[in-house]
Design an enzyme around this catalytic site. Sequence first.
Site, PDB file in Angstrom:
ATOM      1  CE  LYS A  56      -3.228  -1.758   4.073  1.00  0.00           C
ATOM      2  NZ  LYS A  56      -1.777  -2.457   4.041  1.00  0.00           N
ATOM      3  CB  THR A  59      -0.274  -2.905  -3.201  1.00  0.00           C
ATOM      4  OG1 THR A  59      -1.216  -2.007  -2.861  1.00  0.00           O
ATOM      5  CG2 THR A  59       0.623  -2.360  -4.400  1.00  0.00           C
ATOM      6  CG  HIS A 109       1.250   3.041  -2.649  1.00  0.00           C
ATOM      7  ND1 HIS A 109       0.610   1.879  -2.878  1.00  0.00           N
ATOM      8  CD2 HIS A 109       2.080   2.327  -1.611  1.00  0.00           C
ATOM      9  CE1 HIS A 109       0.182   1.052  -2.315  1.00  0.00           C
ATOM     10  NE2 HIS A 109       1.503   1.169  -1.060  1.00  0.00           N
ATOM     11  CB  SER A 139      -7.585  -1.722   4.760  1.00  0.00           C
ATOM     12  OG  SER A 139      -6.658  -2.510   4.368  1.00  0.00           O
TER      13      SER A 139
HETATM   14  S1  PPS Z   1      -0.472  -1.758   1.057  1.00  0.00           S
HETATM   15  O1  PPS Z   1       0.321  -1.777   2.386  1.00  0.00           O
HETATM   16  O2  PPS Z   1      -0.933  -0.547   0.610  1.00  0.00           O
HETATM   17  O3  PPS Z   1       0.653  -2.421   0.035  1.00  0.00           O
HETATM   18  O4  PPS Z   1      -1.683  -2.938   1.205  1.00  0.00           O
HETATM   19  P1  PPS Z   1      -2.279  -3.521   0.089  1.00  0.00           P
HETATM   20  O5  PPS Z   1      -1.601  -4.764  -0.426  1.00  0.00           O
HETATM   21  O6  PPS Z   1      -2.622  -2.565  -1.085  1.00  0.00           O
HETATM   22  O7  PPS Z   1      -3.646  -3.869   0.717  1.00  0.00           O
HETATM   23  C1  PPS Z   1      -3.693  -4.796   1.866  1.00  0.00           C
HETATM   24  C2  PPS Z   1      -5.294  -5.268   1.967  1.00  0.00           C
HETATM   25  O8  PPS Z   1      -5.389  -6.320   0.710  1.00  0.00           O
HETATM   26  C3  PPS Z   1      -5.756  -7.503   1.378  1.00  0.00           C
HETATM   27  N1  PPS Z   1      -5.273  -8.536   0.663  1.00  0.00           N
HETATM   28  C4  PPS Z   1      -5.937  -9.722   0.040  1.00  0.00           C
HETATM   29  N2  PPS Z   1      -7.329  -9.754  -0.060  1.00  0.00           N
HETATM   30  C5  PPS Z   1      -7.676 -10.988  -0.487  1.00  0.00           C
HETATM   31  N3  PPS Z   1      -7.082 -11.754  -1.037  1.00  0.00           N
HETATM   32  C6  PPS Z   1      -5.590 -11.594  -1.162  1.00  0.00           C
HETATM   33  N4  PPS Z   1      -4.868 -12.623  -1.485  1.00  0.00           N
HETATM   34  C7  PPS Z   1      -4.983 -10.386  -0.422  1.00  0.00           C
HETATM   35  N5  PPS Z   1      -3.821 -10.134  -0.315  1.00  0.00           N
HETATM   36  C8  PPS Z   1      -4.132  -8.880   0.409  1.00  0.00           C
HETATM   37  C9  PPS Z   1      -5.151  -7.407   2.769  1.00  0.00           C
HETATM   38  O9  PPS Z   1      -5.728  -8.196   3.522  1.00  0.00           O
HETATM   39  C10 PPS Z   1      -5.508  -6.034   3.107  1.00  0.00           C
HETATM   40  O10 PPS Z   1      -6.886  -5.890   3.165  1.00  0.00           O
HETATM   41  P2  PPS Z   1      -7.781  -5.881   4.679  1.00  0.00           P
HETATM   42  O11 PPS Z   1      -9.056  -5.428   4.545  1.00  0.00           O
HETATM   43  O12 PPS Z   1      -6.925  -4.951   5.650  1.00  0.00           O
HETATM   44  O13 PPS Z   1      -7.719  -7.342   5.043  1.00  0.00           O
END
Ligand code: PPS
Length: 300
Positions: A56, A59, A109, A139
């Site tokens: 979260k 990634t 991860h 998140s």
């Molecule tokens: S995972 O399941 O661990 O692979 O999740 P991960 O991708 O690390 O994190 C998910 C959060 O990243 C946000 N996200 C983004 N934020 C801004 N811009 C872009 N392009 C973007 N893509 C993914 C996603 O919304 C999750 O955060 P939250 O706070 O829940 O919205």
Amino acid sequence: MSVLDRFNLYVGDNLPSLSPFRGIYLIPGLYNEETLKDLEHFDVLDDDLFIITYPKSGTNWMQVVMRLVYADGDHKCLEDVVSWEATPWLDIDKDKVEQLPRPRIITSHLPHRLMPRGLQEGSAKVIYVARNPKDVIVSFYHFQKNSRFLENPNDFQSFLQMFIDGKVLMGSWFEHIQGWMDCKHPHLLYVTYEDMVKDLRSVVRRICTFLGKTLTEVQIESVVKHSSFTAMKKNPMTNYSKAEKLFEEATKFFRKGKVGDWKNHFTVAQSEWFDAVYQERMAGLGLDFTWDLPAEKPSS
Ligand code: PPS
């Protein structure tokens, strides 16, 4: 069997509880202990790029940024292959990683101590993306509520307790970041989610310098445009609609994408409790997170 088919076996009634493996918590069956042990000897190639994150922390965003950077900003690279196949997770899909064309973009991860030994030698590169832990918790909490392969957390307070105790998928956030910062990897770029939100262009420029890659301003602009929250939420190759069985609502994976949403979830007492734990566990690490950003002005 594809990684998606394997995940699909574990949804709903077959939901297993997390179980400990070498100090972290994993989904038994999905994460194979033998494979994880063998990762120690995984063949790291000199032109590999590893995207390393605690869950979260951004990634999927970095996966898409890197696909675009490697394609010189050409968004066609996001038209045919879903993220988890183009930039697979070493932890759960080693076979896919081994089938990738070079240069490979590999995601993980895992804590540093469980990574291949070869990563510390040679010239493979690492981009470590960190996010302020209060937003990670929020998140993660929503992700776990939405996911059908993880048990539904009872409430935010108990999830917070589990996070602090490291009893969530992939274990302790504190140990993850500590291990990766202490490893002194010779080719590691540290990036924060908050920097990406504030100024993705600058982050892309830093990435290009790190990789020794030259992109024009137009190409950088294209990377920024096609990796935006809105673009990724819309694109079936990046938005998890192809993995809909795994979630109550797959596109909720893209929930808010904001800095500081924790303030809508933590009580004052929970925030002070977490701050005290953070001060104690992070002392000496010298990291500085952005916990909040000024609200965006409504567009006129
Ligand atoms: S995972 O399941 O661990 O692979 O999740 P991960 O991708 O690390 O994190 C998910 C959060 O990243 C946000 N996200 C983004 N934020 C801004 N811009 C872009 N392009 C973007 N893509 C993914 C996603 O919304 C999750 O955060 P939250 O706070 O829940 O919205």
